[in-house]
Design a protein around this motif. Structure first.
Motif, PDB file in Angstrom:
ATOM      1  N   GLY A 160       0.810  -1.212   0.000  1.00  0.00           N
ATOM      2  CA  GLY A 160       0.000   0.000   0.000  1.00  0.00           C
ATOM      3  C   GLY A 160       0.842   1.260   0.000  1.00  0.00           C
ATOM      4  O   GLY A 160       0.590   2.203  -0.779  1.00  0.00           O
ATOM      5  N   VAL A 161       1.850   1.293   0.857  1.00  0.00           N
ATOM      6  CA  VAL A 161       2.729   2.469   0.939  1.00  0.00           C
ATOM      7  C   VAL A 161       3.525   2.631  -0.353  1.00  0.00           C
ATOM      8  O   VAL A 161       3.655   3.752  -0.887  1.00  0.00           O
ATOM      9  N   LEU A 162       4.057   1.526  -0.876  1.00  0.00           N
ATOM     10  CA  LEU A 162       4.817   1.601  -2.128  1.00  0.00           C
ATOM     11  C   LEU A 162       3.936   2.057  -3.285  1.00  0.00           C
ATOM     12  O   LEU A 162       4.389   2.828  -4.150  1.00  0.00           O
ATOM     13  N   ALA A 163       2.691   1.599  -3.307  1.00  0.00           N
ATOM     14  CA  ALA A 163       1.781   2.017  -4.378  1.00  0.00           C
ATOM     15  C   ALA A 163       1.571   3.529  -4.350  1.00  0.00           C
ATOM     16  O   ALA A 163       1.593   4.193  -5.393  1.00  0.00           O
ATOM     17  N   ILE A 164       1.378   4.070  -3.148  1.00  0.00           N
ATOM     18  CA  ILE A 164       1.209   5.526  -3.022  1.00  0.00           C
ATOM     19  C   ILE A 164       2.455   6.249  -3.532  1.00  0.00           C
ATOM     20  O   ILE A 164       2.368   7.237  -4.284  1.00  0.00           O
ATOM     21  N   GLY A 165       3.630   5.756  -3.146  1.00  0.00           N
ATOM     22  CA  GLY A 165       4.878   6.397  -3.551  1.00  0.00           C
ATOM     23  C   GLY A 165       5.113   6.333  -5.049  1.00  0.00           C
ATOM     24  O   GLY A 165       5.451   7.341  -5.677  1.00  0.00           O
ATOM     25  N   TRP A 166       4.917   5.142  -5.642  1.00  0.00           N
ATOM     26  CA  TRP A 166       5.199   4.990  -7.069  1.00  0.00           C
ATOM     27  C   TRP A 166       4.164   5.689  -7.949  1.00  0.00           C
ATOM     28  O   TRP A 166       4.506   6.240  -9.006  1.00  0.00           O
ATOM     29  N   ILE A 167       2.908   5.664  -7.539  1.00  0.00           N
ATOM     30  CA  ILE A 167       1.890   6.401  -8.302  1.00  0.00           C
ATOM     31  C   ILE A 167       2.170   7.894  -8.235  1.00  0.00           C
ATOM     32  O   ILE A 167       2.049   8.611  -9.235  1.00  0.00           O
ATOM     33  N   SER A 168       2.580   8.373  -7.064  1.00  0.00           N
ATOM     34  CA  SER A 168       2.939   9.789  -6.921  1.00  0.00           C
ATOM     35  C   SER A 168       4.126  10.143  -7.807  1.00  0.00           C
ATOM     36  O   SER A 168       4.150  11.211  -8.429  1.00  0.00           O
ATOM     37  N   PHE A 169       5.108   9.241  -7.880  1.00  0.00           N
ATOM     38  CA  PHE A 169       6.266   9.489  -8.742  1.00  0.00           C
ATOM     39  C   PHE A 169       5.851   9.511 -10.202  1.00  0.00           C
ATOM     40  O   PHE A 169       6.331  10.355 -10.980  1.00  0.00           O
ATOM     41  N   ALA A 170       4.953   8.613 -10.609  1.00  0.00           N
ATOM     42  CA  ALA A 170       4.467   8.596 -11.983  1.00  0.00           C
ATOM     43  C   ALA A 170       3.754   9.918 -12.323  1.00  0.00           C
ATOM     44  O   ALA A 170       3.928  10.469 -13.417  1.00  0.00           O
ATOM     45  N   VAL A 171       2.972  10.417 -11.378  1.00  0.00           N
ATOM     46  CA  VAL A 171       2.290  11.695 -11.588  1.00  0.00           C
ATOM     47  C   VAL A 171       3.312  12.817 -11.736  1.00  0.00           C
ATOM     48  O   VAL A 171       3.163  13.705 -12.600  1.00  0.00           O
ATOM     49  N   CYS A 172       4.354  12.798 -10.922  1.00  0.00           N
ATOM     50  CA  CYS A 172       5.406  13.820 -11.030  1.00  0.00           C
ATOM     51  C   CYS A 172       6.098  13.761 -12.391  1.00  0.00           C
ATOM     52  O   CYS A 172       6.452  14.799 -12.960  1.00  0.00           O
ATOM     53  N   ILE A 173       6.292  12.565 -12.920  1.00  0.00           N
ATOM     54  CA  ILE A 173       6.882  12.427 -14.250  1.00  0.00           C
ATOM     55  C   ILE A 173       5.962  13.067 -15.290  1.00  0.00           C
ATOM     56  O   ILE A 173       6.407  13.828 -16.158  1.00  0.00           O
ATOM     57  N   LEU A 174       4.671  12.775 -15.198  1.00  0.00           N
ATOM     58  CA  LEU A 174       3.699  13.328 -16.153  1.00  0.00           C
ATOM     59  C   LEU A 174       3.615  14.846 -16.058  1.00  0.00           C
ATOM     60  O   LEU A 174       3.361  15.518 -17.066  1.00  0.00           O
ATOM     61  N   LEU A 175       3.822  15.395 -14.867  1.00  0.00           N
ATOM     62  CA  LEU A 175       3.764  16.848 -14.664  1.00  0.00           C
ATOM     63  C   LEU A 175       5.103  17.526 -14.947  1.00  0.00           C
ATOM     64  O   LEU A 175       5.262  18.717 -14.689  1.00  0.00           O
ATOM     65  N   ASN A 176       6.064  16.725 -15.462  1.00  0.00           N
ATOM     66  CA  ASN A 176       7.372  17.259 -15.854  1.00  0.00           C
ATOM     67  C   ASN A 176       8.163  17.813 -14.656  1.00  0.00           C
ATOM     68  O   ASN A 176       8.883  18.808 -14.787  1.00  0.00           O
ATOM     69  N   LYS A 177       8.034  17.155 -13.528  1.00  0.00           N
ATOM     70  CA  LYS A 177       8.765  17.553 -12.337  1.00  0.00           C
ATOM     71  C   LYS A 177      10.084  16.783 -12.189  1.00  0.00           C
ATOM     72  O   LYS A 177      10.837  17.034 -11.248  1.00  0.00           O
TER      73      LYS A 177
END
Length: 247
Positions: A160-177
């Protein structure tokens, strides 16, 4: 230590831990049994257990399950430099979202070894049920339920914790961060796991069991290998440019 050396050692740790956990998953959970082949569990005690989990590791020897559990749990510390490596791909590591992703992934890494090792105990207790006299089954089944509860809590918390972290990282990639192109969001572990699942379903035995057991760490290996071969130089250059700016 030079920044480039830190990056290289972190890549080595990330690839090594991905391979070790992949092997560990195959050894401890890389099976694809038919629960119907074990009527003691699928019929007699079906209402007293998770039948799929109870039958999953019946074919594994104690030494195999122990090796699978230990190679993952004992290489768990390598997840720490791997997590730091992911953090370095943010354009600005001081931003709140970068710090959030880093600490969430770090927490997931710390939680993971216990969840991984827990499969060994679940496998062994249900093997004991299968191979002992029925008079001992009530106690063993009760113990098995306790082991399953422990596994669900430990592994569920880590995933659960890893899913939150990796999904957040994927969103950051999409937002060009990050330093990564937007298409790399598809190769982050959670997204890639979802893409690998259909492949697992069309593979023959024993490969379907191997992929099913190790699917998340197959995704890890692909992700970190992609970073290594496609973006290592870019990351090192970014670090050198930042160092020159600060000087």
């Amino acid at each position: 230590m030079k920044y480039s050396n830190k990056i290289n050692w972190s890549f080595a740790a990330a690839i090594m831990v991905s391979i070790c956990w992949l092997i560990g998953d195959i050894f401890v959970a890389g099976f694809n049994p038919d629960p119907a082949a074990y009527p003691l569990f699928s019929k007699t005690y079906a209402d007293q257990m998770d039948v799929v989990m109870a039958t999953l590791m019946l074919e594994g020897s104690t030494s195999r399950l122990m090796f699978g559990a230990l190679i993952g749990a004992l290489t768990g510390p390598l997840l720490l430099p791997a997590t730091w490596l992911v953090y370095q791909f943010f354009k600005d590591t001081k931003k709140w979202y970068a710090i959030f992703v880093y600490w969430v992934l770090l927490a997931g890494a710390v939680l993971s070894p216990l969840g991984h090792a827990g499969f060994f105990y679940v496998g062994e207790i249900y093997k004991a049920v299968y191979h002992t006299d029925p008079v001992a089954h009530p106690y063993l089944l009760d113990t098995g339920r306790g082991f399953m509860k422990m596994l669900n809590i430990a592994w569920g918390a880590a995933i659960g914790v890893l899913a939150i972290g990796w999904i957040s990282f994927a969103v950051c990639i999409l937002l060009n961060k990050t330093l990564l192109p937007r298409w790399m969001a598809l190769l982050t572990p959670v997204v890639l796991t979802l893409l690998i699942i259909p492949v697992k379903n069309i593979l023959p035995l024993p490969y379907s069991g191997w992929v099913g057991g190790a699917i998340f760490n197959i995704a890890y290996l692909i992700f970190f290998s992609s970073l290594l071969f496609l973006f290592r130089k870019k990351l090192v250059q970014q670090g050198e440019n930042l160092k020159s700016t600060l000087q």
